[in-house]
Scaffold this active site. Structure first.
Site, mmCIF file in Angstrom:
data_model
loop_
_atom_site.group_PDB
_atom_site.id
_atom_site.type_symbol
_atom_site.label_atom_id
_atom_site.label_comp_id
_atom_site.label_asym_id
_atom_site.label_seq_id
_atom_site.Cartn_x
_atom_site.Cartn_y
_atom_site.Cartn_z
ATOM 1 N N ASP A 67 0.820 -1.223 0.000
ATOM 2 C CA ASP A 67 0.000 0.000 0.000
ATOM 3 C C ASP A 67 0.850 1.268 0.000
ATOM 4 O OD1 ASP A 67 -2.406 -1.611 0.319
ATOM 5 O OD2 ASP A 67 -1.813 -1.833 2.409
ATOM 6 N N HIS A 119 -3.990 -1.756 -6.531
ATOM 7 C CA HIS A 119 -3.321 -0.476 -6.688
ATOM 8 C C HIS A 119 -4.291 0.517 -7.318
ATOM 9 C CE1 HIS A 119 -1.716 -3.258 -9.936
ATOM 10 N NE2 HIS A 119 -2.493 -2.452 -10.629
#
Length: 427
Positions: free
Chosen positions: A13, A41
């Protein structure tokens, strides 16, 4: 050499997709080399936001190939759904290439993943998408590859051989219902038919491209600290997000790599269980979580928040050979009076500078912090490093110094235009 690896250097992340997409504008191919649709993503294409987990980031950039390497485990249903989503926005996917050696996530992988996670009290927090069981079958040499999926006769033979054993696991071990052969066969043969035009020997393709001086970006999923060998085992993923994973997962050699770009946030976050030495449980964590929108792209779970950890990052530098650093989410720290960076740990009275291998060490671990002054100025509109407040500049410099890695870029927001380069990665 014309290969650049972009790898998340924390627990995932970190904003890798944005950085990959940023560099992809000047690349000829973008390659996913490990993982599956368990890690998402977020990418901006103009004013449209895409949350992708199966397709490589480069799929949105016209003019280069988007490659799914042999180290990826492919969920055909999820992949085709993302293809349809991208196409619905008028974006062609003729540039997609899928390795014929990549392994396929089957329905029994997902069913077994869910059953195993629900049946134990020692949960590691998987996304229940069948990633681990698919990699288990790969290593056990009972996996089905994309080359098998696109050949109905071969697929039928393998499914008939493997499904009875998987159904025995589901029914005998977990008290779950058995899966139907005909349903799986008909559905997956159709998936194979739809994906067949994109399937090729991607290792050969990439080797030819690099030999011809084409620019190739290798995109890691998750992060180095989730690597099955070098991460916080057993609270890790089932593959190798480290730079070394490119060699196996894309089928290229180390001499074909020019740079390894480590992507980090200006702080630390983590989803799921596992050690997190610098974790915060206070108003600062709540502030960062809300300002930084720290919720998982795939799981939607609130992320755990902590200060930047230079010990963990030095470990990431070591195991992946990072040569450049991309620091995201600097703007999220605006307004905090002081900032902290972990510089070492203390274990049983001894100061240590390495990241422990055993998760039992973390129970008695104390973290040693360095404190730096924060800034109040709004930095979202800055266009260069020199426009940043002095304290923000010093914070970035200190991170670079602690890791002995040069700063390539910093970001003051989620959009591509809010990421600013200090040098050209392709030089």
């Amino acid at each position: 050499m014309s290969g650049v690896i972009v790898v998340g250097s924390q627990w995932g992340d970190e904003g890798k997709g944005k950085i990959v997409d940023f560099f992809a504008e000047h690349a000829d191919a973008v390659v996913r080399y490990q993982g599956g649709n368990n890690a998402g993503h977020t990418i901006w294409h103009g004013n449209t936001k895409f949350e992708l987990s199966a397709l490589p980031s480069g799929i949105l950039t016209e003019g280069q190939l988007a490659v799914i390497g042999n180290g990826v485990v492919v969920n055909p249903e999820a992949l085709l759904a993302e293809i349809a989503e991208v196409q619905s926005q008028g974006i062609a996917i003729d540039n997609l290439r899928i390795s014929n050696r990549a392994h396929v996530i089957m329905p029994y992988h997902i069913a077994l993943d869910k059953a195993a996670e629900s049946s134990t009290n020692n949960r590691i927090g998987t996304t229940k998408k069948g990633i681990g069981p698919a990699y288990t079958d790969k290593i056990s040499r009972v996996g089905i590859r994309v080359a098998d999926l696109v050949d109905p006769d071969v697929f039928a033979k393998l499914l008939k051989e493997y499904l009875p054993f998987k159904n025995a696991q589901l029914t005998k071990l977990y008290n779950e219902e058995a899966l139907n052969y005909d349903d799986i066969y008909e559905t997956y043969v159709e998936y194979g038919r739809q994906l067949a035009p994109y399937v090729t020997d991607t290792s050969y393709l990439l080797g030819q491209m690099i030999a011809n001086k084409k620019r190739v970006v290798f995109e890691g999923a998750q992060g180095i600290m989730l690597d099955v060998d070098h991460g916080t085992y057993p609270y890790v993923t089932s593959s190798n997000p480290t730079a070394g994973g490119v060699m196996n997962g894309a089928g290229v050699g180390p001499k074909q790599i020019q740079d390894v770009v480590g992507v980090i946030k200006a702080y630390t976050s983590r989803v799921g269980e596992g050690p997190f030495p610098t974790e915060l449980h206070d108003d600062i964590a709540d502030h960062i979580r809300e300002v930084g929108h720290e919720y998982g792209v795939v799981t939607k779970r609130p992320r755990r928040i902590g200060w930047l950890d230079a010990v963990a990052l030095r470990h990431a530098v070591q195991v992946s050979g990072l040569t450049k650093l991309a620091i995201n989410s600097l703007d999220v720290l605006t307004g905090l009076k002081t900032l902290k960076i972990a510089t070492s740990y203390t274990y049983k009275g001894e100061e240590i500078h390495h990241f422990p291998a055993s998760d039992t060490w973390f129970e008695g671990l104390d973290v040693n912090f360095e404190t730096l002054p924060g800034w109040d100025e709004d930095i979202t509109g800055v266009q260069s490093f020199d426009e940043l407040p002095a304290n923000a500049q010093n914070y970035l410099k200190r991170i670079s110094d602690l890791l002995s890695v040069d700063l390539l870029s910093f970001a003051v927001g989620p959009k591509p235009e809010e990421t600013h380069l200090l040098s050209d990665v392709w030089q």
